[in-house]
Design an enzyme around this catalytic site. Sequence first.
Site, PDB file in Angstrom:
ATOM      1  N   GLU A  17      26.562  38.401  36.808  1.00 34.23           N
ATOM      2  CA  GLU A  17      27.896  37.840  36.506  1.00 34.23           C
ATOM      3  C   GLU A  17      27.902  36.366  36.909  1.00 34.23           C
ATOM      4  O   GLU A  17      27.374  36.005  37.968  1.00 34.23           O
ATOM      5  CB  GLU A  17      28.981  38.588  37.292  1.00 34.23           C
ATOM      6  N   THR A  48      33.240  35.518  33.749  1.00 33.31           N
ATOM      7  CA  THR A  48      34.606  35.840  34.170  1.00 33.31           C
ATOM      8  C   THR A  48      35.642  35.038  33.372  1.00 33.31           C
ATOM      9  O   THR A  48      35.314  34.066  32.680  1.00 33.31           O
ATOM     10  CB  THR A  48      34.817  35.598  35.682  1.00 33.31           C
ATOM     11  N   TYR A  49      36.891  35.462  33.514  1.00 38.91           N
ATOM     12  CA  TYR A  49      38.005  34.879  32.746  1.00 38.91           C
ATOM     13  C   TYR A  49      39.123  34.565  33.715  1.00 38.91           C
ATOM     14  O   TYR A  49      39.598  35.450  34.437  1.00 38.91           O
ATOM     15  CB  TYR A  49      38.457  35.914  31.713  1.00 38.91           C
ATOM     16  N   ASP A 113      44.502  40.191  38.295  1.00 43.27           N
ATOM     17  CA  ASP A 113      45.320  40.313  39.510  1.00 43.27           C
ATOM     18  C   ASP A 113      46.708  39.744  39.262  1.00 43.27           C
ATOM     19  O   ASP A 113      46.860  38.754  38.544  1.00 43.27           O
ATOM     20  CB  ASP A 113      44.654  39.546  40.663  1.00 43.27           C
ATOM     21  N   TYR A 147      36.628  50.901  41.109  1.00 42.78           N
ATOM     22  CA  TYR A 147      36.788  50.494  42.510  1.00 42.78           C
ATOM     23  C   TYR A 147      36.310  51.589  43.467  1.00 42.78           C
ATOM     24  O   TYR A 147      37.076  52.525  43.777  1.00 42.78           O
ATOM     25  CB  TYR A 147      38.282  50.145  42.763  1.00 42.78           C
ATOM     26  N   HIS A 151      41.382  50.748  44.268  1.00 41.94           N
ATOM     27  CA  HIS A 151      42.013  49.471  43.910  1.00 41.94           C
ATOM     28  C   HIS A 151      43.189  49.198  44.853  1.00 41.94           C
ATOM     29  O   HIS A 151      43.903  50.127  45.257  1.00 41.94           O
ATOM     30  CB  HIS A 151      42.508  49.527  42.453  1.00 41.94           C
TER      31      HIS A 151
END
Length: 289
Positions: A17, A48-49, A113, A147, A151
């Site tokens: 990543e 990632t974004y 998030d 997760y 999470h």
Amino acid sequence: MKLSSLFEQGKTVFSFEIFPPKKTSSIDTIYSTLEGLKDLKPAFISVTYGAGGTMTEAGHSKTCEIASIIKNKYDITPVAHLTCVNSTKAQVEAELNSLKENGIENILALRGDINPDIPRCYDFKYASELVSFIKERGDFHISGACYPEVHNDADNMVDDILNLKKKIDAGVTHLMSQLFFDNNAFYSFVEKARIAGVNVPIEAGIMPVTNKSQIERMVTMCGASLPQKFVKVMQKFENNPEALRDAGIAYAIDQIVDLISSGVDGIHLYTMNNPYVARKISEAVGNLL
Ligand code: FAD
């Protein structure tokens, strides 16, 4: 290439990543990262974004543009992360069109998030809704996040895994896990997920911790538990940056060896755009894959 074909080969998939350069930096700075990673032969590189996506002059998100560079310049399979918590359906649709135009076939569909400082958009509530939306708009391979230590927003592991199953039912065919430092937490999670009918490949997210601020940031953000062995290593070398870096690399290698020996579907290495660290780890585990 779609990710599904990688997992059909029955070997442990080893992937990376990376993240796009900061808003103030040119997109070109990503080349030094990619030059350092290209000959390590990752199965794929995911990008990632940021919340809402940062646009380039060409009108694409940085994520889309970097995924396109990974595919076209380096001939490596890219995965574009895509979040929805701060986006309207029209914005997501535009991003999907950009990805299609650039021949990007793999998307990691995420809620993102919830940040009180960024206006929330309610077109999508959960990642599963984004997954359904993507499925209706193209022939993408869709991955999701999971997760091992629950999470942050979930009340408990059972609810979180039942929600994960909804994401699979919506069309996710591969999972990448949140980082963890305790392999037993991952094994226990995988066992429960399998019982709940989560039958897609699950890649283990491994983050080599190589500096002090990273430890504090990661632990507050993801709530990963810290095994005694990890704490001891970090405390011993916290004031010696080179030793801490090498100890962090060694710890990640130890985790990966154990995961591969236990038959994990894949390792997703959070490179933090650091080719030196990615190289040390890739060289150490290359013959095990
Ligand atoms: P969801 O799957 O929607 O889950 C979020 C919460 O909602 C969970 O607690 C879940 O139990 C609950 N939930 C889900 N469905 C339901 C339902 N139907 N009913 C009730 N509750 C439900 N963030 C970024 O901003 N950019 C990135 O590029 C990025 N990459 C990531 C990569 C990986 C591998 C991982 C693990 C995380 C990444 N994140 C990224 C962080 C991620 O966006 C956050 O963890 C976010 O808070 C949750 O995203 P999700 O897609 O897992 O959400």
